[in-house]
Design a protein around this motif. Structure first.
Motif, short mmCIF file in Angstrom:
data_model
loop_
_atom_site.label_atom_id
_atom_site.label_comp_id
_atom_site.label_asym_id
_atom_site.label_seq_id
_atom_site.Cartn_x
_atom_site.Cartn_y
_atom_site.Cartn_z
N ARG A 57 -8.57 28.74 -20.75
CA ARG A 57 -8.62 29.73 -21.80
C ARG A 57 -10.17 30.02 -21.80
NH1 ARG A 57 -11.23 28.65 -26.18
NH2 ARG A 57 -10.86 26.52 -26.18
N LEU A 58 -11.22 29.06 -21.49
CA LEU A 58 -12.37 29.54 -21.39
C LEU A 58 -12.70 30.41 -20.09
CD1 LEU A 58 -14.06 26.08 -22.18
CD2 LEU A 58 -14.26 28.17 -23.42
N ARG A 60 -10.38 32.45 -18.68
CA ARG A 60 -9.69 33.78 -19.09
C ARG A 60 -10.77 34.55 -19.97
NH1 ARG A 60 -5.36 31.40 -19.81
NH2 ARG A 60 -5.54 31.18 -22.24
N GLN A 61 -11.38 33.84 -20.84
CA GLN A 61 -12.32 34.64 -21.82
C GLN A 61 -13.53 35.09 -21.17
OE1 GLN A 61 -13.11 31.56 -24.95
NE2 GLN A 61 -11.45 32.24 -26.03
N ALA A 62 -14.16 34.24 -20.37
CA ALA A 62 -15.31 34.60 -19.40
C ALA A 62 -14.89 35.93 -18.39
CB ALA A 62 -15.67 33.58 -18.68
N ARG A 63 -13.75 35.89 -17.92
CA ARG A 63 -13.31 36.90 -17.17
C ARG A 63 -13.21 38.30 -17.91
NH1 ARG A 63 -9.07 33.36 -15.31
NH2 ARG A 63 -9.98 32.03 -13.53
N SER A 64 -12.70 38.24 -18.99
CA SER A 64 -12.54 39.28 -19.84
C SER A 64 -13.88 39.83 -20.26
CB SER A 64 -11.79 39.31 -21.03
OG SER A 64 -12.32 38.43 -21.93
N ARG A 65 -14.68 39.07 -20.46
CA ARG A 65 -16.21 39.40 -20.91
C ARG A 65 -16.99 40.04 -19.89
NH1 ARG A 65 -17.34 34.44 -23.84
NH2 ARG A 65 -16.17 34.71 -25.69
N TYR A 66 -16.68 39.61 -18.51
CA TYR A 66 -17.46 39.88 -17.36
C TYR A 66 -16.58 40.14 -16.27
CZ TYR A 66 -21.00 37.07 -20.18
OH TYR A 66 -21.53 36.79 -21.37
N PRO A 67 -15.86 41.23 -16.20
CA PRO A 67 -14.86 41.58 -15.36
C PRO A 67 -15.52 41.92 -14.04
CG PRO A 67 -15.11 43.56 -16.84
CD PRO A 67 -16.02 42.40 -17.49
N ASP A 68 -16.78 42.40 -13.74
CA ASP A 68 -17.31 42.78 -12.66
C ASP A 68 -18.07 41.75 -11.94
OD1 ASP A 68 -19.18 42.52 -14.72
OD2 ASP A 68 -20.72 43.59 -13.50
N ARG A 69 -17.81 40.33 -12.45
CA ARG A 69 -18.45 39.46 -11.72
C ARG A 69 -17.40 38.45 -10.84
NH1 ARG A 69 -24.15 38.77 -12.43
NH2 ARG A 69 -24.65 39.78 -14.44
N SER A 70 -17.86 37.66 -10.12
CA SER A 70 -17.38 37.04 -9.08
C SER A 70 -16.58 35.51 -9.90
CB SER A 70 -17.97 36.22 -8.02
OG SER A 70 -18.91 35.40 -8.32
N GLU A 71 -15.70 35.00 -9.15
CA GLU A 71 -14.93 33.84 -9.77
C GLU A 71 -15.93 32.72 -9.68
OE1 GLU A 71 -11.93 31.94 -11.51
OE2 GLU A 71 -11.95 33.97 -11.12
N GLN A 72 -16.79 32.45 -8.66
CA GLN A 72 -17.75 31.60 -8.70
C GLN A 72 -18.77 31.72 -9.94
OE1 GLN A 72 -17.97 28.84 -6.70
NE2 GLN A 72 -19.51 27.90 -7.40
N TRP A 73 -19.24 32.87 -10.03
CA TRP A 73 -20.08 33.34 -11.28
C TRP A 73 -19.55 32.89 -12.65
CZ3 TRP A 73 -20.59 35.90 -15.61
CH2 TRP A 73 -22.04 36.03 -16.27
#
Length: 88
Positions: A57-58, A60-73
């Motif tokens: 969940r965390l 997923r939320q971070a991916r939606s907030r920062y869609p342009d960032r890498s998975e590592q970031w």
């Protein structure tokens, strides 16, 4: 004749030295990590006490907030935020 003897000597020395160099510890490749998960992902699971649903969940939320960032970031950001929020 001297050049031939010198050439043979150089070849013999190289045949002896090259295998020694490849067997030396400093020339060996670094060992492959045996863990299947990167350390940052393991740290995330530690911080959520092994609750995979919370970790997902965390992330997923971070991916939606920062869609342009890498998975590592994204992983590093979630871990950083959890550690920051737990400081007193």
């Amino acid at each position: 004749m001297f050049e031939l003897a010198l050439l043979v000597l150089i070849i013999c020395v190289l045949c002896w030295v090259l295998p020694q160099l490849s067997n030396s510890p400093s020339r060996r490749s670094t060992p492959v990590r045996t863990s299947s998960k990167p350390a940052i992902q393991q740290r995330l699971y530690q911080l959520v006490y092994g609750d995979r649903a919370t970790a997902d969940r965390l992330l997923r939320q971070a991916r939606s907030r920062y869609p342009d960032r890498s998975e590592q970031w994204i992983l590093e950001k979630v871990v950083f935020d959890l550690e920051r929020d737990r400081r007193w």
